[in-house]
Design a protein around this motif. Structure first.
Motif, short mmCIF file in Angstrom:
data_model
loop_
_atom_site.label_atom_id
_atom_site.label_comp_id
_atom_site.label_asym_id
_atom_site.label_seq_id
_atom_site.Cartn_x
_atom_site.Cartn_y
_atom_site.Cartn_z
N ASP A 1 -6.76 4.73 0.45
CA ASP A 1 -6.38 3.50 1.13
C ASP A 1 -4.86 3.31 1.18
OD1 ASP A 1 -8.67 2.52 1.99
OD2 ASP A 1 -9.03 1.15 0.30
N GLY B 1 -4.42 6.64 -8.60
CA GLY B 1 -5.52 7.58 -8.40
C GLY B 1 -5.49 8.25 -7.03
N ASP B 2 -4.32 8.26 -6.40
CA ASP B 2 -4.18 8.88 -5.06
C ASP B 2 -5.19 8.31 -4.07
OD1 ASP B 2 -2.25 10.49 -6.19
OD2 ASP B 2 -3.60 12.18 -6.51
N ASP B 3 -5.46 7.03 -4.22
CA ASP B 3 -6.45 6.34 -3.38
C ASP B 3 -6.14 6.55 -1.90
OD1 ASP B 3 -7.99 4.39 -2.05
OD2 ASP B 3 -8.09 3.22 -3.91
N LEU C 1 -1.00 4.54 -3.99
CA LEU C 1 -1.86 3.71 -4.84
C LEU C 1 -2.35 4.53 -6.04
CD1 LEU C 1 -3.98 1.83 -2.12
CD2 LEU C 1 -2.06 0.94 -3.48
N ARG D 1 -9.55 12.77 1.90
CA ARG D 1 -10.18 12.40 0.63
C ARG D 1 -9.23 11.63 -0.28
NH1 ARG D 1 -14.55 15.94 0.65
NH2 ARG D 1 -15.11 15.39 -1.48
N ALA D 2 -7.95 11.85 -0.10
CA ALA D 2 -6.97 11.19 -0.98
C ALA D 2 -5.64 11.13 -0.24
CB ALA D 2 -6.81 12.00 -2.27
N LYS E 1 0.82 -1.21 0.00
CA LYS E 1 0.00 0.00 0.00
C LYS E 1 0.86 1.27 0.00
CE LYS E 1 -4.20 -1.54 2.28
NZ LYS E 1 -5.10 -1.20 3.39
#
Ligand code: HEM
Length: 959
Positions: free
Chosen positions: A273, A269-271, A267, A662-663, A260
């Motif tokens: 998670d 898309g700037d996820d 990750l 959010r990211a 991760k």
């Protein structure tokens, strides 16, 4: 409620006594009061006459007990400074039993705080006395004196004259006495010349870095003298111990979910998670991390336009800790890269230095090699405005109003967005290829979202000042702006007559002073979050007597007129430093009072006789303590703060529930031109919020960002095109001859360590998880740096002696012939990152702090724009008020007290609110903009990580 007493005169007495701290010890079992009586009766120790008799931050038994009861006594045998264990020097648990506030001076808490301030001032005096080594050709004068004046009292040096090749050579006086005047003294010059009128070259771009260590102690790897050879044997070289091995074993951040983190890439898309684990400082935010990088870009750079020397070299990942070649399997396990290459550091001089004969024997007149600072050494916001002609060409002015910086407005919601963003470099701009696509600014190297943030912020601040000035000019066009032209020193310049260029330069002065103020009274007290440092830093800026103007003014006169002009080395240095804490350094000498009542009667302006026509007034507040100002190499070494940076930024939005992350944006995906896209795409206010709420990385072992260990640098065109910045930190220090950690401490007047176990914090309970972790970390040090059989006949230093007066030898107090840790070989960065024992609230180690005490003070003491030239004649009247009050609308006071002090709305908070008014609600409860914005600051210097009301839902506070 914490109550802080008025410290005024008593405090000065204590601080002055710093000169005399330390006394005979007496037997234990006494009360702290009895110890205080004995402390006073026992008499005081004078400032060390010789280098090897220094204070070392260790006081006698009675002094320790008087200021902290039994606690400091328990830790007096450790190498670390005693004041950290005095009463009230930590959080509420360090207040004397039965108290909840600091209380009066002679109370226990008061003694603790005043004692700590005394120790700090005492250290500053000895640092000024023993640690100034200029590399620019003035050291012989410093050591021997000139024309009957002792070296430390000298104020002008031939080496600080402008050379014939300078375009301003004739203007300052050519071959004759050089004195800056006219246009050259009106503001901060591009190359930094003429800050000191009588030493035009000082601090300008291209002058050599200084040293804080004796020249003989530099470049230990070269084995140039017997002490160095005795200290390190043949164990050291540029790549020994192997820098990448050290980086991977001692610096790598452990990851609980490596897939991760993906070496800091996060990750797709700037996820949100994504997860890159790092050790966090609960009381310091990511804005603070990028702030200090932004500062270093103002103060110094070894690189020239983003590159070093032409020749490339390998950077390790070759040898194991026994010096044997690493196998392919070991390389894979470590994750290092043998194919990495870097360009060698630029060296200016590497011939044999000359020596002078002094009373203590022959001494070198410079280090074995010297390097140039390609930036101006002044705190002049040169990263924004330029430091030479080429960098100034990168600075874009607004064609509609040349007093402004060019900012392109943005149509987004948010009141600050109309102020706009810096444009990107245009074709034809003089830049290195790797900077293409970045925002146009003077210092573009190592650009990320953090640099983009501060450059945009202060460009907005610059324009805010210009707007306020223009607004005033519209209201009162013929009123006196305060500005003066040295060619006509007494002729007022009306608001309407100030030219765009004049206003641009005044705005630069204001922005630079705001930056210096933020750094001194906002960033630093949060970096060193305790009461002694809060008071210490505020006294550096405002003086100890900020509330007692008459006392301040009287002391200022004493300092400038008596000590500032003295030929007596002691008065010119030691007393100057002590008494300057009274009125404060900032603005020192910017008012001149009549010498006597008669003069007061006849003077046109008896309250203030300061005159632009008098060079002694313009220049009178500065003091270089006998050694021209530039940063030392040792300072650069302790500012290698890469561990502060997280791999991922927890991105939030101010107008859509700030509590939500959010990211997770990888810092590396904002490297160079990508920062500019990220800044403009997501908006500066959202970045402020995100970096304001997130904790930065602790400066400790195994906490270097993953992405910096694997940084792409295609400009190198090496087999990997990558570099491990953590390994490079070690290599650069070795190339520049920074003494290894233990000698570094001895040189700075701190106590040496005698084995790796000395790093373990003795205040931790045996068997506690934190202590066990430190014990393991120490074992890794031993594994990497090794041990050797010591030889007591080998003397290793002259900087200090053993307690019994004998010379320090290779055995460091262990039996002759025994196996001892190679603690002398420890790279400086490794050493200070390993210091687990720190004063309360210290985000840096005490070793780094020691370097800082000296250089942070000098940075103010030496600069006339922060002392005698902090005047309307240069800054305009509005500019002086702006810097004094943190903005155009007068001083504002916070509604709640902070750690018992009534505090002004902080300078950075005011700057942020001007640039991003949309953050009003978020910033409302913030006292210090570098404390994580959603943290509850709690009681007296609490380091707890808990949310303020309204931020309970912020996931950062989940266990
Ligand atoms: C976040 C992004 C950062 C990047 C990409 C970065 C990158 C680098 C690189 C590549 C160098 C080596 C240059 C060389 O010697 O060839 C360097 C040097 C340095 N960095 Fe950073 N750095 C970052 C953050 C920081 C921070 C937060 C600090 C804190 C003060 C810092 C302080 C320094 C210092 C003092 C040097 C030595 C400069 C000199 O030799 O004059 N850096 N950095």
């Amino acid at each position: 409620m914490i109550r802080i007493p008025d410290r005024n005169w008593t405090c000065l007495l204590w601080v002055s006594l710093a000169l005399l701290v330390g006394c005979a010890s007496s037997e234990g079992g006494k009360s702290d009061f009895a110890s205080c009586v004995d402390m006073v009766a026992g008499g005081f120790r004078p400032v060390a006459a010789e280098r090897d008799q220094r204070f070392q931050g260790k006081v006698g038994e009675d002094v320790a007990r008087c200021r902290g009861g039994d606690k400091p006594l328990a830790f007096r045998s450790t190498p670390y400074v005693d004041w950290a264990n005095y009463w009230a020097a930590g959080d509420a648990s360090t207040l004397a039993p039965g108290t909840t506030s600091v209380g009066l001076h002679l109370s226990r808490n008061g003694r603790g705080i005043d004692g700590a301030l005394m120790d700090l001032e005492y250290q500053r005096i000895e640092l000024v006395k023993f640690n100034l080594f200029d590399n620019a050709g003035t050291y012989a004068d410093y050591a021997l004196g000139r024309d009957g004046v002792a070296g430390p009292a000298l104020k002008v040096w031939p080496a600080m004259r402008l050379p014939r090749t300078s375009p301003d050579y004739a203007a300052v006086g050519g071959d004759g006495t050089q004195l800056c005047q006219g246009e050259l003294i009106r503001g901060r010059t591009l190359s930094g010349i003429c800050n000191d009128l009588r030493n035009p070259l000082m601090g300008s771009s291209g002058t050599p870095f200084a040293r804080n260590a004796q020249f003989e102690a530099t470049f230990p790897d070269l084995g140039k003298n017997l002490l160095a050879r005795n200290r390190h044997g043949d164990r050291l070289s540029l790549l020994k111990p192997d820098p990448q091995l050290i980086s991977r074993k001692l610096f790598t951040r452990a990851q609980s979910a490596p897939d991760k983190c993906r070496e800091g890439q996060g990750l797709p898309g700037d996820d949100a998670d994504a997860q890159c684990d790092y050790q966090k400082a609960p009381f310091f935010n990511v804005l603070a991390a990028f702030w200090i990088q932004f500062m270093t870009h103002d103060w110094f750079t070894h690189l020239d336009e983003g590159h070093n020397a032409a020749e490339q070299m390998p950077v390790g990942c070759a040898l194991d800790s026994r010096g044997q070649p690493l196998s392919a399997a070991e390389i894979a396990r470590l994750g290092c890269r043998p194919g990495d290459r870097i360009d060698r550091t630029l060296v200016v001089q590497d011939g044999e230095p000359t020596t002078v004969m002094t009373s203590s024997g022959p001494q070198l007149t410079r280090a074995y090699k010297t390097m140039a600072n390609h930036n101006t050494a002044w705190w002049d916001a040169s990263q924004l405005y330029g430091y030479d002609t080429r960098s100034r060409q990168r600075v874009k002015r607004d064609p509609r109003d040349a007093a402004k910086l060019l900012l392109a407005p943005d149509s987004r919601a948010g009141a600050g967005e109309q102020q706009g963003y810096l444009p990107a470099f245009a074709p034809g701009d003089p830049i290195a290829p790797q900077w293409a696509g970045q925002e146009a600014t003077a210092f573009p190297d190592n650009w990320t979202i953090g640099m983009s943030f501060y450059h945009n912020l202060f460009a907005r601040e610059h324009n805010s000042f210009v707007n306020a000035f223009r607004a005033q000019a519209a209201l009162t066009p013929r009123a006196d702006s305060g500005l003066r032209n040295p060619a006509r020193p007494t002729a007022p310049i009306a608001y309407a007559d100030v030219t765009p260029d004049e206003l641009f330069e005044a705005a630069r002065l204001v922005v630079a002073a705001m930056i210096a103020k933020i750094h001194t009274i906002e960033w630093t007290p949060q970096l060193l979050y305790d009461e002694p440092l809060y008071l210490g830093m505020n006294s550096n800026w405002n003086g100890l007597f900020a509330d007692a103007k008459l006392v301040s003014a009287a002391l200022e006169r004493i300092v400038v007129n008596n000590f500032g002009t003295s030929d007596d080395a002691r008065k010119a240095t030691q007393w100057y430093s002590v008494f300057a804490s009274g009125p404060g350094i900032f603005g020192l000498g910017n008012h001149v009072a009549p010498d006597n009542a008669e003069m007061a009667k006849t003077a046109p302006n008896p309250g203030d006789m300061w005159s632009l026509a008098n060079p002694q007034h313009v220049n009178g507040g500065i003091n270089h303590f006998g050694s021209p100002f530039n940063f030392p190499e040792e300072f650069v070494s302790v500012y290698r703060l890469h561990a502060l940076v997280p791999d991922l930024i927890e991105y939030r939005e101010w107008d859509a529930n700030p509590n939500r992350v959010r990211a997770k944006v990888p810092v590396v995906s904002t490297f160079r031109g990508k920062a500019t896209q990220a800044m403009q795409g997501r908006g500066v206010a959202n970045w402020a919020l995100s970096m304001g709420r997130q904790r930065l990385g602790l400066l400790t072992r195994n906490n270097l960002p993953q992405f910096l260990q694997n940084l792409d640098l295609p400009r190198l065109q090496s087999p990997t095109n990558r570099i491990d910045v953590a390994a490079l930190d070690l290599i650069r220090d070795r190339e520049r001859g920074v003494p290894r950690f233990n000698e570094f401490r001895r040189q700075y007047g701190l106590r040496q360590l005698t084995r790796f176990d000395d790093f373990i914090d003795q205040r931790l309970a045996a068997g506690s998880p934190a202590r066990l972790q430190q014990e393991r970390a120490v074992e890794t040090l031993r594994e990497v740096y090794g041990q050797h059989r010591c030889d007591a006949s080998k003397i290793i230093t002259t900087a200090q002696r053993n307690a019994d007066g004998s010379a320090i030898n290779d055995c460091l107090g262990h039996p002759d012939g025994s196996l001892v840790d190679n603690i002398e070989d420890l790279d400086n960065v490794v050493g200070w990152l390993s210091e687990y024992t720190r004063p309360h609230g210290f985000a840096i180690s005490e070793t780094q702090f020691q370097v800082f005490i000296l250089n942070a003070s000098r940075r103010l003491f030496s600069d006339r724009f922060f002392t005698s030239s902090f005047r309307p004649e240069f800054y305009t009247g509005l500019g002086v008020r702006w810097v004094t009050d943190n903005g155009p609308t007068g001083a504002q006071i916070e509604k709640v007290k902070s750690n018992g002090h009534e505090v002004p709305v902080s300078p950075l908070k005011r700057v942020l609110l001007r640039a991003m008014p949309e953050l009003q609600a978020e910033l409302e409860p913030v006292i210090n903009a570098f404390d994580p914005w959603a943290r509850d600051r709690g009681a007296y210097y609490s380091l707890e990580w808990k949310p303020r009301p309204g931020a309970e839902a912020d996931p950062a506070f989940k266990p």
